[in-house]
Design a protein around this motif. Structure first.
Motif, PDB file in Angstrom:
ATOM      1  N   LEU A 174       1.165  -1.289  -0.079  1.00  0.00           N
ATOM      2  CA  LEU A 174      -0.101  -0.068   0.197  1.00  0.00           C
ATOM      3  C   LEU A 174       0.959   1.082  -0.083  1.00  0.00           C
ATOM      4  CD1 LEU A 174      -2.953  -0.680   2.645  1.00  0.00           C
ATOM      5  CD2 LEU A 174      -3.125  -0.267   0.202  1.00  0.00           C
ATOM      6  N   ASP A 175       0.883   2.054  -1.053  1.00  0.00           N
ATOM      7  CA  ASP A 175       1.755   3.133  -1.381  1.00  0.00           C
ATOM      8  C   ASP A 175       3.255   2.622  -1.018  1.00  0.00           C
ATOM      9  OD1 ASP A 175      -0.487   4.638  -1.975  1.00  0.00           O
ATOM     10  OD2 ASP A 175      -0.536   5.149   0.297  1.00  0.00           O
ATOM     11  N   GLY A 176       3.609   1.517  -1.513  1.00  0.00           N
ATOM     12  CA  GLY A 176       5.048   0.970  -1.424  1.00  0.00           C
ATOM     13  C   GLY A 176       5.306   0.326  -0.087  1.00  0.00           C
ATOM     14  N   ARG A 177       4.389   0.243   1.057  1.00  0.00           N
ATOM     15  CA  ARG A 177       4.621  -0.291   2.057  1.00  0.00           C
ATOM     16  C   ARG A 177       3.882  -1.425   2.512  1.00  0.00           C
ATOM     17  NH1 ARG A 177       5.264   3.791   7.157  1.00  0.00           N
ATOM     18  NH2 ARG A 177       5.920   2.044   8.010  1.00  0.00           N
ATOM     19  N   ARG A 178       4.353  -2.384   2.974  1.00  0.00           N
ATOM     20  CA  ARG A 178       3.684  -3.845   3.250  1.00  0.00           C
ATOM     21  C   ARG A 178       2.497  -3.508   3.970  1.00  0.00           C
ATOM     22  NH1 ARG A 178       8.296  -7.118   6.315  1.00  0.00           N
ATOM     23  NH2 ARG A 178       9.079  -5.215   7.021  1.00  0.00           N
ATOM     24  N   ALA A 179       1.487  -4.124   3.996  1.00  0.00           N
ATOM     25  CA  ALA A 179       0.173  -4.331   4.742  1.00  0.00           C
ATOM     26  C   ALA A 179      -0.480  -5.695   4.428  1.00  0.00           C
ATOM     27  CB  ALA A 179      -0.797  -3.225   4.087  1.00  0.00           C
ATOM     28  N   LEU A 193      -6.637  -7.137   7.357  1.00  0.00           N
ATOM     29  CA  LEU A 193      -6.859  -6.415   8.151  1.00  0.00           C
ATOM     30  C   LEU A 193      -7.076  -4.794   7.922  1.00  0.00           C
ATOM     31  CD1 LEU A 193      -4.480  -7.331  11.118  1.00  0.00           C
ATOM     32  CD2 LEU A 193      -6.849  -8.149  10.707  1.00  0.00           C
ATOM     33  N   GLN A 194      -7.241  -4.799   6.604  1.00  0.00           N
ATOM     34  CA  GLN A 194      -7.340  -3.334   5.870  1.00  0.00           C
ATOM     35  C   GLN A 194      -8.690  -3.592   5.291  1.00  0.00           C
ATOM     36  OE1 GLN A 194      -5.002  -0.722   5.403  1.00  0.00           O
ATOM     37  NE2 GLN A 194      -6.737   0.498   4.564  1.00  0.00           N
ATOM     38  N   LEU A 195      -9.465  -2.518   5.610  1.00  0.00           N
ATOM     39  CA  LEU A 195     -10.817  -2.253   4.967  1.00  0.00           C
ATOM     40  C   LEU A 195     -10.712  -1.787   3.701  1.00  0.00           C
ATOM     41  CD1 LEU A 195     -12.959  -0.939   7.886  1.00  0.00           C
ATOM     42  CD2 LEU A 195     -12.802  -3.234   6.817  1.00  0.00           C
ATOM     43  N   ALA A 196     -11.314  -2.250   2.622  1.00  0.00           N
ATOM     44  CA  ALA A 196     -11.234  -1.743   1.247  1.00  0.00           C
ATOM     45  C   ALA A 196     -11.703  -0.286   1.139  1.00  0.00           C
ATOM     46  CB  ALA A 196     -12.252  -2.583   0.206  1.00  0.00           C
ATOM     47  N   PRO A 251       3.219 -15.389  -2.619  1.00  0.00           N
ATOM     48  CA  PRO A 251       3.128 -13.944  -3.082  1.00  0.00           C
ATOM     49  C   PRO A 251       2.978 -12.983  -1.815  1.00  0.00           C
ATOM     50  CG  PRO A 251       1.387 -15.534  -3.666  1.00  0.00           C
ATOM     51  CD  PRO A 251       2.183 -16.287  -2.866  1.00  0.00           C
ATOM     52  N   GLY A 252       2.713 -13.220  -0.561  1.00  0.00           N
ATOM     53  CA  GLY A 252       2.987 -12.469   0.364  1.00  0.00           C
ATOM     54  C   GLY A 252       4.392 -12.383   0.936  1.00  0.00           C
ATOM     55  N   GLN A 253       5.096 -13.485   0.907  1.00  0.00           N
ATOM     56  CA  GLN A 253       6.608 -13.221   1.111  1.00  0.00           C
ATOM     57  C   GLN A 253       7.183 -12.459   0.182  1.00  0.00           C
ATOM     58  OE1 GLN A 253       8.340 -15.177   3.479  1.00  0.00           O
ATOM     59  NE2 GLN A 253       7.077 -16.671   4.216  1.00  0.00           N
ATOM     60  N   ILE A 254       6.914 -12.369  -1.194  1.00  0.00           N
ATOM     61  CA  ILE A 254       7.579 -11.795  -2.103  1.00  0.00           C
ATOM     62  C   ILE A 254       7.163 -10.229  -2.122  1.00  0.00           C
ATOM     63  CG2 ILE A 254       7.644 -11.201  -4.712  1.00  0.00           C
ATOM     64  CD1 ILE A 254       7.658 -14.364  -5.116  1.00  0.00           C
ATOM     65  N   CYS A 255       5.952 -10.090  -1.866  1.00  0.00           N
ATOM     66  CA  CYS A 255       5.406  -8.600  -1.445  1.00  0.00           C
ATOM     67  C   CYS A 255       6.205  -8.163  -0.348  1.00  0.00           C
ATOM     68  CB  CYS A 255       3.925  -8.386  -1.426  1.00  0.00           C
ATOM     69  SG  CYS A 255       3.086  -8.490  -2.823  1.00  0.00           S
ATOM     70  N   SER A 256       6.460  -8.926   0.762  1.00  0.00           N
ATOM     71  CA  SER A 256       7.011  -8.334   1.829  1.00  0.00           C
ATOM     72  C   SER A 256       8.332  -8.362   1.695  1.00  0.00           C
ATOM     73  CB  SER A 256       6.860  -9.523   2.990  1.00  0.00           C
ATOM     74  OG  SER A 256       7.037  -8.655   4.351  1.00  0.00           O
ATOM     75  N   ALA A 257       9.082  -8.915   0.806  1.00  0.00           N
ATOM     76  CA  ALA A 257      10.582  -8.993   0.678  1.00  0.00           C
ATOM     77  C   ALA A 257      10.764  -7.711  -0.360  1.00  0.00           C
ATOM     78  CB  ALA A 257      10.738 -10.030  -0.124  1.00  0.00           C
ATOM     79  N   VAL A 258       9.869  -7.259  -1.106  1.00  0.00           N
ATOM     80  CA  VAL A 258       9.857  -5.956  -1.821  1.00  0.00           C
ATOM     81  C   VAL A 258      10.275  -4.733  -0.888  1.00  0.00           C
ATOM     82  CG1 VAL A 258       8.977  -4.714  -3.699  1.00  0.00           C
ATOM     83  CG2 VAL A 258       8.930  -7.038  -4.097  1.00  0.00           C
ATOM     84  N   ALA A 259       9.367  -4.967   0.053  1.00  0.00           N
ATOM     85  CA  ALA A 259       9.203  -3.705   0.904  1.00  0.00           C
ATOM     86  C   ALA A 259      10.370  -3.733   2.028  1.00  0.00           C
ATOM     87  CB  ALA A 259       7.996  -3.596   1.672  1.00  0.00           C
ATOM     88  N   VAL A 260      10.685  -4.980   2.157  1.00  0.00           N
ATOM     89  CA  VAL A 260      12.121  -4.928   3.285  1.00  0.00           C
ATOM     90  C   VAL A 260      13.149  -4.620   2.522  1.00  0.00           C
ATOM     91  CG1 VAL A 260      13.493  -6.998   3.953  1.00  0.00           C
ATOM     92  CG2 VAL A 260      11.080  -7.205   4.561  1.00  0.00           C
ATOM     93  N   ILE A 261      13.341  -4.891   1.106  1.00  0.00           N
ATOM     94  CA  ILE A 261      14.666  -4.260   0.463  1.00  0.00           C
ATOM     95  C   ILE A 261      14.472  -2.999   0.530  1.00  0.00           C
ATOM     96  CG2 ILE A 261      15.671  -4.160  -1.755  1.00  0.00           C
ATOM     97  CD1 ILE A 261      14.925  -7.419  -1.792  1.00  0.00           C
ATOM     98  N   GLU A 262      13.425  -2.258   0.221  1.00  0.00           N
ATOM     99  CA  GLU A 262      13.320  -0.846   0.149  1.00  0.00           C
ATOM    100  C   GLU A 262      13.379  -0.139   1.373  1.00  0.00           C
ATOM    101  OE1 GLU A 262       9.864   0.156  -2.208  1.00  0.00           O
ATOM    102  OE2 GLU A 262      10.334  -0.965  -3.883  1.00  0.00           O
ATOM    103  N   GLU A 263      12.857  -0.714   2.558  1.00  0.00           N
ATOM    104  CA  GLU A 263      13.117  -0.324   3.825  1.00  0.00           C
ATOM    105  C   GLU A 263      14.601  -0.213   4.319  1.00  0.00           C
ATOM    106  OE1 GLU A 263      10.601  -3.079   6.336  1.00  0.00           O
ATOM    107  OE2 GLU A 263       8.877  -1.999   5.409  1.00  0.00           O
ATOM    108  N   HIS A 264      15.323  -1.306   4.075  1.00  0.00           N
ATOM    109  CA  HIS A 264      16.399  -1.401   4.538  1.00  0.00           C
ATOM    110  C   HIS A 264      17.364  -0.332   3.575  1.00  0.00           C
ATOM    111  CE1 HIS A 264      20.657  -2.870   3.907  1.00  0.00           C
ATOM    112  NE2 HIS A 264      20.691  -3.146   5.130  1.00  0.00           N
ATOM    113  N   ALA A 265      17.093  -0.425   2.474  1.00  0.00           N
ATOM    114  CA  ALA A 265      17.970   0.731   1.419  1.00  0.00           C
ATOM    115  C   ALA A 265      17.587   2.170   2.099  1.00  0.00           C
ATOM    116  CB  ALA A 265      17.568   0.584   0.075  1.00  0.00           C
ATOM    117  N   ALA A 266      16.449   2.354   2.806  1.00  0.00           N
ATOM    118  CA  ALA A 266      16.149   3.650   3.176  1.00  0.00           C
ATOM    119  C   ALA A 266      16.866   3.978   4.636  1.00  0.00           C
ATOM    120  CB  ALA A 266      14.618   3.794   3.191  1.00  0.00           C
TER     121      ALA A 266
END
Length: 183
Positions: free
Chosen positions: A60-65, A69-72, A112-127
């Motif tokens: 969601l906006d580049g951050r994992r969610a 638990l998120q309402l549409a 799919p959840g692991q990969i989406c989370s990993a994408v955000a993890v890599i970006e969080e670490h880079a930041a």
């Protein structure tokens, strides 16, 4: 005669994988159910439905969610990226390719959840974001090395019942360009 009951449905527009979708949803509809049942984006998996397993992780906006638990209705106006939106045409996202190359999955349900989370993890670490495993969280210390311990901590919200964690950590490290640090 009392006041009219409040409406329980709303028309919302979701921005998913670069496309806009307008749909009428019950206010209680989770983002997960809207994605799977209304938009047929079934790559996002329903696991525990309590936000504990991470199978439904999206960006969601580049951050994992966790989308269960998120309402549409609360996701309207935000950029939603699912596993279907990561690849560039026929070319897999580097994280998808690393999971494929290193067998970062077994049954594949959580992938799919692991990969989406990993994408955000890599970006969080880079930041430079620290994790609970980061030894020195002072800003002047700079980003921590992306070790296997760091990856395991950062990915701890995503469970794999098959136990493919060794390969998952290697895949995240490869995708982050830090494979040597995780070995």
């Amino acid at each position: 005669m009392g006041p009219a009951p409040a409406p329980t449905h709303s028309a919302i527009t979701l921005q998913v994988n670069g496309e806009k979708y307008t749909l009428s949803v019950d206010h209680r509809t989770t983002l997960l159910d809207a994605l799977r049942e209304r938009l047929d984006l079934t790559g996002t998996k329903k696991g525990c439905d309590q936000g504990q397993c991470g199978a439904c992780t999206v960006l969601l906006d580049g951050r994992r969610a966790v989308s269960c638990l998120q309402l549409a209705v609360a996701a309207e106006g935000r950029e939603i990226t699912t596993i279907e939106g990561l690849a560039d045409g026929e070319r897999l996202h580097p994280v998808q390719q690393a999971f494929l190359d290193l067998d970062g999955y077994q049954c594949g349900y959580c992938t799919p959840g692991q990969i989406c989370s990993a994408v955000a993890v890599i970006e969080e670490h880079a930041a430079g974001w620290p994790s609970a495993a980061t030894d020195d969280v002072r800003p002047e210390a700079g980003p921590p090395e992306l070790t296997a311990e760091e990856i395991r901590e950062r990915m701890s919200g995503n469970l794999c019942r098959c136990g493919a964690y060794v390969s998952i950590v290697q895949a995240v490290a490869r995708a982050a360009g830090a494979e040597e640090a995780a070995v």
